[in-house]
Motif scaffolding. Structure first.
Motif, PDB file in Angstrom:
ATOM      1  N   ALA B 328       9.290  41.768 -45.718  1.00 41.71           N
ATOM      2  CA  ALA B 328       8.539  42.923 -47.233  1.00 41.71           C
ATOM      3  C   ALA B 328       7.706  44.167 -46.353  1.00 41.71           C
ATOM      4  O   ALA B 328       7.187  43.834 -45.891  1.00 41.71           O
ATOM      5  CB  ALA B 328       7.542  41.586 -47.612  1.00 41.71           C
ATOM      6  N   ARG B 329       8.058  45.018 -46.960  1.00 45.18           N
ATOM      7  CA  ARG B 329       7.938  45.900 -46.649  1.00 45.18           C
ATOM      8  C   ARG B 329       6.170  46.496 -47.432  1.00 45.18           C
ATOM      9  O   ARG B 329       5.852  45.891 -48.199  1.00 45.18           O
ATOM     10  CB  ARG B 329       8.210  47.638 -46.918  1.00 45.18           C
ATOM     11  CG  ARG B 329       9.991  47.691 -46.145  1.00 45.18           C
ATOM     12  CD  ARG B 329      11.020  48.913 -47.014  1.00 45.18           C
ATOM     13  NE  ARG B 329      11.475  47.752 -47.981  1.00 45.18           N
ATOM     14  CZ  ARG B 329      11.777  48.926 -48.657  1.00 45.18           C
ATOM     15  NH1 ARG B 329      12.815  49.685 -48.578  1.00 45.18           N
ATOM     16  NH2 ARG B 329      12.568  47.852 -50.076  1.00 45.18           N
ATOM     17  N   ILE B 333       4.604  44.848 -50.837  1.00 41.15           N
ATOM     18  CA  ILE B 333       4.100  44.209 -51.591  1.00 41.15           C
ATOM     19  C   ILE B 333       3.152  44.527 -51.788  1.00 41.15           C
ATOM     20  O   ILE B 333       2.539  44.344 -53.474  1.00 41.15           O
ATOM     21  CB  ILE B 333       2.635  43.981 -50.375  1.00 41.15           C
ATOM     22  CG1 ILE B 333       3.838  43.438 -48.729  1.00 41.15           C
ATOM     23  CG2 ILE B 333       1.602  43.245 -50.455  1.00 41.15           C
ATOM     24  CD1 ILE B 333       4.335  41.834 -49.056  1.00 41.15           C
ATOM     25  N   GLN B 336       3.862  44.157 -55.454  1.00 39.19           N
ATOM     26  CA  GLN B 336       3.760  42.798 -56.062  1.00 39.19           C
ATOM     27  C   GLN B 336       2.165  42.497 -56.491  1.00 39.19           C
ATOM     28  O   GLN B 336       2.217  42.015 -57.912  1.00 39.19           O
ATOM     29  CB  GLN B 336       4.228  41.558 -55.505  1.00 39.19           C
ATOM     30  CG  GLN B 336       3.494  40.140 -55.149  1.00 39.19           C
ATOM     31  CD  GLN B 336       3.740  39.578 -54.543  1.00 39.19           C
ATOM     32  OE1 GLN B 336       3.980  39.462 -53.094  1.00 39.19           O
ATOM     33  NE2 GLN B 336       3.098  38.315 -54.771  1.00 39.19           N
TER      34      GLN B 336
END
Lengths: 236, 417
Positions: B328-329, B333, B336
């Motif tokens: 995940a970059r 995040i 999200q």
């Protein structure tokens, strides 16, 4: 595949400087199975984190497949971790309240793969660790060994060229640990490069090569003379 | 990371803590609902007030005794004094009517008294009027006849009943020709007015109309009038008519006021337009004030979201570390956690809007139950505003926790106990 030259890592903890790695140099070729051994605090986890692009060295150069880490941005590191590397942790690190299938899919949702393909790849990875019958279970419904196999499925789902396993058997009973090592040896036979961190001598001898670390320095680096095989059964 | 995945991840995150998500939303729900209710009530009040004023006709002009001089104003004392000023007379109304811009002018007076018919005894408002006043209100009789100029001239003891008064005193009985006693004086019923509803906050159906001269001499014992209602010939001429009325009254009242200083006059002339504008400003201020109070509730709800999201980020540090480890970059995040915050606020906004509409409707029912002619009103802009504010609140208060999560180093996050 991996070239490390004069790697150094320093921490500042409460103002006190601690040297975790002190001018470490080595190389690892494609298809190797290397154990990094050493007492706690020897810097073996730090080394693995740098090798896995999770942490940057304070100085020295680290190249993965001829790519110099210092030339890469954090997002580029994330992309390489996603495509080329797989991680297995001592504490499994599965997402709670998330099914086995969704856990295994996790790396794929960050790699821009179609949903249909995602499921296909996840099913294949779970099949190869023998958990096809547990797809909709939650992690807390599985035994420790099964949880670690889910974690391995997650590590290999994106077909990485290298797998990092940080004390993968540390939280398991010896029988489950044996199974996990069997899976890792299998993966190595299929061509994956495997880096294993452990402090158990018995487990370390399942690799092909052992690097010993002490106080942030490599004290020995040699081939395993009498390699053990998980399929031989458990003899400690 | 594909948006659908982000959305799914965020929804899973919220589902994992249902109670906490619901409680967080509650803050936003209350905030949005109160904004909508306050705006609805404010708008309703404004509609009511403006409606009442408009009902008298947009070219209506009111003339009252008393001065506009604010330096002389003494609050309640001033109010009392207004009724004691005896300068406004019937002949003023007659003079005003001669102005070319004035179509019609009507003097009025009123009182409240016991009204007796057989065994029924009620307190009722009687209006002393001329035929003009009834004409201005578009009053007509559903039975019998209305007052005439002759009735006024001869101080006749006759009465026209408002629709409700007729019901209260006579029921289904025919009142024509019957006698009622107002303040112990007999009046003959000559007619019944049609149903008229409320105007300027007064229910016209609850009035009894008698000739103004009869009211002055027999019931009140006065020779002045309480106010004069006039109508300009059309809406464009209202301002000219107001000015003309002032000049006429200064002349009849012998006030030397060439510079037009309103403080010197002993009367006030106000057009319906001015009254409406004034009251619109008052209700606007009230709406803004109430909505601001509600907006504070929304702000508190937003801070609640930030608070919970911060806790959530701390609690899920290991999860964030793992996501970063598997690729995940920072952006993933950030996305999200922002989506989580926005889902919370938008869902809260949605529920809050529904609660707000139901609340406004209940408020409307309560107000109606005390007899006020209230119209249920929800403006689309107020819903759009509430929703926009909810989404922005989610974004703004989601950014701090989301950035905190996105900036975690993967290794620190994985080590977090």
């Amino acid at each position: 595949m991996i070239e490390a030259h004069n790697l150094k890592k320093e921490y500042k903890m409460d103002g006190v400087k601690t040297i975790a790695l002190n001018r470490v140099s080595f190389g690892i070729k494609e298809g190797e199975f290397v154990t990094i051994m050493g007492p706690s605090g020897s810097g073996k986890s730090t080394l693995m984190h740098i090798m896995g692009f999770l942490d940057r060295p304070s100085s020295g150069t680290y190249k993965f497949r001829d790519k110099n880490m210092s030339d890469l941005s954090n997002d580029e590191l994330a992309r390489l971790r996603n495509k080329k590397m797989g991680f297995v942790f001592q504490t499994f690190n599965l997402l709670a309240r998330t099914t086995v299938l969704e856990n295994v899919k996790l790396p794929l949702i960050y790699s821009g793969i179609s949903m249909q393909k995602e499921k296909e790849m996840a099913l294949k990875a779970l099949e190869s660790v023998g958990l096809s019958h547990r797809l909709e279970h939650l992690p807390n419904q599985l035994s420790g060994g099964e949880q670690q196999r889910v974690a391995i499925a997650r590590a290999i789902v994106n077909h990485p060229s290298i797998i990092f396993a940080d004390e993968p058997t540390g939280n398991l009973d010896s029988k489950s640990g044996q199974q996990i090592m069997g899976v890792l040896q299998n993966l190595n036979d299929q061509g994956h490069t495997i880096i294993l961190v452990t402090h158990e001598k018995y487990t370390s001898e399942m690799a092909k090569r052992i690097i010993y670390l002490q106080d942030g320095k490599i004290t020995s680096d040699e081939k395993v003379a009498h390699r053990r095989f998980a399929t031989d059964g458990f003899t400690k | 990371m594909k948006f659908l995945n982000s959305l799914q991840t965020a929804i899973n995150g919220l589902k994992a803590n249902k109670t906490r998500s619901a409680l967080t939303m509650l803050g936003i729900i209350i905030g949005i609902a109160s904004v909508i209710i306050m705006m609805s009530l404010g708008q309703g009040a404004q509609n009511l007030i403006i409606g009442q004023i408009i009902s008298t006709g947009s070219n209506t002009i009111f003339i009252e005794p008393g001065s506009l001089d604010k330096t002389k104003s003494r609050g309640m004392m001033d109010m009392m004094e207004k009724f004691e000023i005896q300068t406004l007379k019937i002949k003023d109304a007659e003079a005003i009517q001669k102005d070319p811009n004035v179509e019609i002018a009507a003097p009025l007076t009123f009182g409240v008294s016991r009204v007796v018919y057989q065994s029924i005894d009620k307190r009722i408002t009687y209006m002393g009027v001329t035929p003009n006043a009834l004409e201005i209100n578009n009053t007509y009789s559903v039975s019998g006849r209305l007052l005439t100029d002759t009735d006024v001239k001869i101080t006749a003891r006759v009465a026209v009943l408002g629709h409700k008064v007729k019901q209260d005193l006579f029921g289904d009985e025919d009142p024509l020709g019957k006698t009622i006693r107002i303040k112990k004086i007999n009046f003959k019923i000559i007619g019944v007015a049609q149903e008229q509803g409320t105007q300027m906050f007064q229910n016209l159906d609850e009035n009894i109309y008698i000739p103004i001269t009869t009211a002055q001499k027999l019931l009140l014992g006065i020779s002045h009038v309480r106010w004069i209602t006039a109508k300009a010939i059309n809406e464009e001429k209202v301002d000219e008519a107001v000015e003309g009325i002032r000049l006429i009254l200064r002349e009849t009242h012998n006030i030397y006021n060439p510079e037009g200083n309103l403080g010197k006059d002993d009367f006030k002339v106000m057009s319906q337009k001015e009254t409406a504008e004034m009251l619109t400003i008052i209700t606007n201020v009230l709406t803004i004030f109430l909505s601001s109070v509600a907006a504070i509730a929304l702000l508190v709800g937003g801070i609640g979201i930030m608070n919970i999201m911060l806790v959530s980020v701390t609690e899920r540090t290991r999860e964030i570390g793992l996501r970063k480890a598997v690729g995940a970059r920072k952006k993933d995040i950030l996305e999200q956690f922002l989506i989580e915050a926005v889902i919370l606020t938008v869902m809260g906004g949605l529920i809050g809007t529904i609660v707000g509409i139901i609340g406004s409707y209940l408020g409307c029912l309560i107000i109606k139950s005390v007899g006020i002619d209230w119209v249920f009103f929800i403006s689309l802009p107020s819903i759009a505003l509430a929703f926009g504010v909810a989404a922005i609140t989610g974004l703004i208060f989601g950014i701090v926790p989301a950035r905190k999560a996105a900036n975690l180093s993967p290794i620190e996050a994985l080590r977090y106990e």
